[in-house]
Design a protein around this motif. Structure first.
Motif, short mmCIF file in Angstrom:
data_model
loop_
_atom_site.label_atom_id
_atom_site.label_comp_id
_atom_site.label_asym_id
_atom_site.label_seq_id
_atom_site.Cartn_x
_atom_site.Cartn_y
_atom_site.Cartn_z
N ARG A 62 0.82 -1.22 0.00
CA ARG A 62 0.00 0.00 0.00
C ARG A 62 0.85 1.26 0.00
NH1 ARG A 62 -2.95 -3.22 3.54
NH2 ARG A 62 -2.10 -2.20 5.40
N LEU A 63 1.98 1.23 0.70
CA LEU A 63 2.84 2.42 0.79
C LEU A 63 3.84 2.52 -0.35
CD1 LEU A 63 3.67 2.55 4.63
CD2 LEU A 63 1.97 3.89 3.37
N GLY A 64 3.93 1.47 -1.16
CA GLY A 64 4.90 1.48 -2.26
C GLY A 64 6.32 1.21 -1.82
N VAL A 65 6.47 0.54 -0.67
CA VAL A 65 7.81 0.15 -0.19
C VAL A 65 8.16 -1.21 -0.79
CG1 VAL A 65 9.22 -0.41 1.82
CG2 VAL A 65 7.53 1.43 1.96
N GLY A 66 9.24 -1.30 -1.52
CA GLY A 66 9.65 -2.56 -2.12
C GLY A 66 10.05 -3.57 -1.06
N LEU A 67 9.57 -4.80 -1.18
CA LEU A 67 9.91 -5.86 -0.24
C LEU A 67 10.32 -7.09 -1.05
CD1 LEU A 67 10.11 -7.17 2.55
CD2 LEU A 67 7.63 -7.51 2.50
N SER A 68 11.60 -7.44 -0.98
CA SER A 68 12.12 -8.54 -1.78
C SER A 68 12.77 -9.57 -0.87
CB SER A 68 13.14 -8.04 -2.80
OG SER A 68 12.54 -7.12 -3.70
N PHE A 69 12.62 -10.84 -1.27
CA PHE A 69 13.13 -11.94 -0.46
C PHE A 69 14.23 -12.69 -1.21
CE2 PHE A 69 8.78 -11.19 0.93
CZ PHE A 69 8.92 -11.12 2.31
N TYR A 70 15.28 -13.04 -0.46
CA TYR A 70 16.43 -13.77 -0.99
C TYR A 70 16.75 -14.92 -0.05
CZ TYR A 70 17.36 -9.51 -3.70
OH TYR A 70 17.25 -8.44 -4.54
N SER A 71 17.47 -15.90 -0.57
CA SER A 71 18.08 -16.87 0.33
C SER A 71 19.24 -16.18 1.04
CB SER A 71 18.61 -18.07 -0.46
OG SER A 71 19.80 -17.73 -1.16
N PRO A 72 19.69 -16.72 2.19
CA PRO A 72 20.84 -16.11 2.86
C PRO A 72 22.09 -16.03 1.99
CG PRO A 72 19.71 -17.57 4.37
CD PRO A 72 19.09 -17.80 3.01
N ARG A 73 22.14 -16.85 0.92
CA ARG A 73 23.29 -16.83 0.01
C ARG A 73 23.13 -15.84 -1.13
NH1 ARG A 73 26.13 -18.60 3.88
NH2 ARG A 73 25.34 -20.55 4.75
N GLY A 74 21.98 -15.16 -1.19
CA GLY A 74 21.81 -14.11 -2.18
C GLY A 74 20.99 -14.48 -3.39
N ARG A 75 20.34 -15.65 -3.40
CA ARG A 75 19.51 -16.03 -4.54
C ARG A 75 18.14 -15.37 -4.42
NH1 ARG A 75 18.13 -22.13 -6.87
NH2 ARG A 75 17.00 -21.40 -8.73
#
Length: 343
Positions: A62-75
């Protein structure tokens, strides 16, 4: 002009993100690690196994804040996308152009010209600045091959032909990449590109940096209303952000590669920042990721003059500016997409 806010990096493997009022709360078990106002940040990059609460994901959308998920190794796993930037007319035109062989070829040519031009610039810059420490003859030879590739890209007639030339240019560039590493050659060396898993420290550093750059490109494309998963150069594949990969091609040499080389050549990253896994892959440790992320945050604040616009912006805004130029071209406001060609 867009304002670049802070980025929240969550690197603890056991951290869980939740929402409290308008704050993102980072917790490890019962312990609160951080509490940050959502309106003060632009995006959240989470390198945790535990993820985030649905309430936080909805608030970010709703606020337009990007939320991205990665593995701890960066994938890269996925990003949360809200409704605010879904421009259906722009995306319909994007899809039409992606399905047109001639128009897709024009965009692919622009992306690859930017990439090869910037690869050659990185090689030439190393020759100029470190002539006494590098194999000038080899760098000159590879630079000439890259220059020849630029002419062949312009003469290409299909996307498949562009992909072939790009692949050859990448090999020519990486053939000389080990010469760009100036210190601790026994520990940091480059023979060839390896990934999933990376088989040496330099590849591990490149892969992690490319993951960060991919996220920035995904967020930038979403911000202007384009679909990051429908590209022109990279083929469609479930879960692949093809347009983000298209866009980042021109940034790889001057943003990601030079950043990784600087970390190594200045001694900012050390052998102790890497670990070997059971499958033989080499990855950054938790301490190593923190060093890289802190340096990445600093690099994004450095000012440059954009080669097309002639305006001063930060490195962190370059993907956003190029995404805006790409959207304008797709809408028909620009005759052609101007790739980012650093000088």
């Amino acid at each position: 002009m867009r304002t670049m806010l802070n980025t929240l990096f969550v690197t603890s493997e056991d951290a869980y993100l939740s929402l409290e009022n308008d704050n993102v709360v980072v917790q490890n078990g019962e312990k609160t690690l951080a509490k940050v106002p959502l309106r003060s940040i632009e995006q959240i990059l989470c390198f945790s196994y535990k993820g985030a609460s649905p309430a936080l994901m909805g608030k970010c959308a709703r606020l337009g804040v990007g939320l991205s998920f990665y593995s701890p190794r960066g994938r890269f796993y996925c990003s949360v996308l809200g409704e605010n930037n879904r421009n259906v007319l722009l995306r319909r035109e994007q899809f039409r152009r992606a399905d047109s062989p001639n128009q897709a070829r024009d965009f692919a040519v622009a992306f690859v010209i930017g990439k090869v031009f910037n690869c050659r610039w990185v090689v030439e810059r190393t020759k100029r600045d470190h002539a006494l420490r590098v194999n000038v003859e080899r760098l000159t030879q590879q630079s000439a091959l890259l220059k020849d590739g630029l002419g062949r890209i312009m003469a290409s007639t299909s996307v498949d032909e562009v992909r072939g030339i790009e692949g050859k240019a990448a090999k020519d560039y990486f053939f000389a990449f080990d010469d760009l590493i100036l210190r601790d050659k026994d520990s940091f060396f480059f023979e060839q590109r390896s990934r999933r898993p990376p088989m040496d420290r330099m590849n591990a550093l490149l892969s992690f940096t490319y993951a960060l750059l991919t996220n920035d490109c995904v967020a930038a494309l979403q911000g202007v209303g384009l679909d990051p998963y429908v590209g022109f150069l990279h083929v469609d594949r479930p879960g692949r952000p093809s347009l983000a990969l298209d866009l980042m091609e021109e940034f790889r040499p001057v943003v990601a590669d030079r950043f990784a080389l600087t970390l190594v050549n200045t001694g900012a990253v050390r052998v102790s920042h890497f670990e070997e896994r059971e499958n033989g892959g080499i990855f950054l440790t938790d301490a190593g990721r923190k060093v890289v992320l802190a340096a990445w945050r600093r690099r994004k604040t450095e000012q440059i003059t954009h080669p097309f616009l002639g305006e001063k912006i930060s490195w962190g805004l370059v993907p956003h500016v190029q995404s805006l130029l790409l959207a304008r071209c797709i809408r028909g406001d620009l005759d052609a997409y101007p790739p980012f060609m650093w000088k």
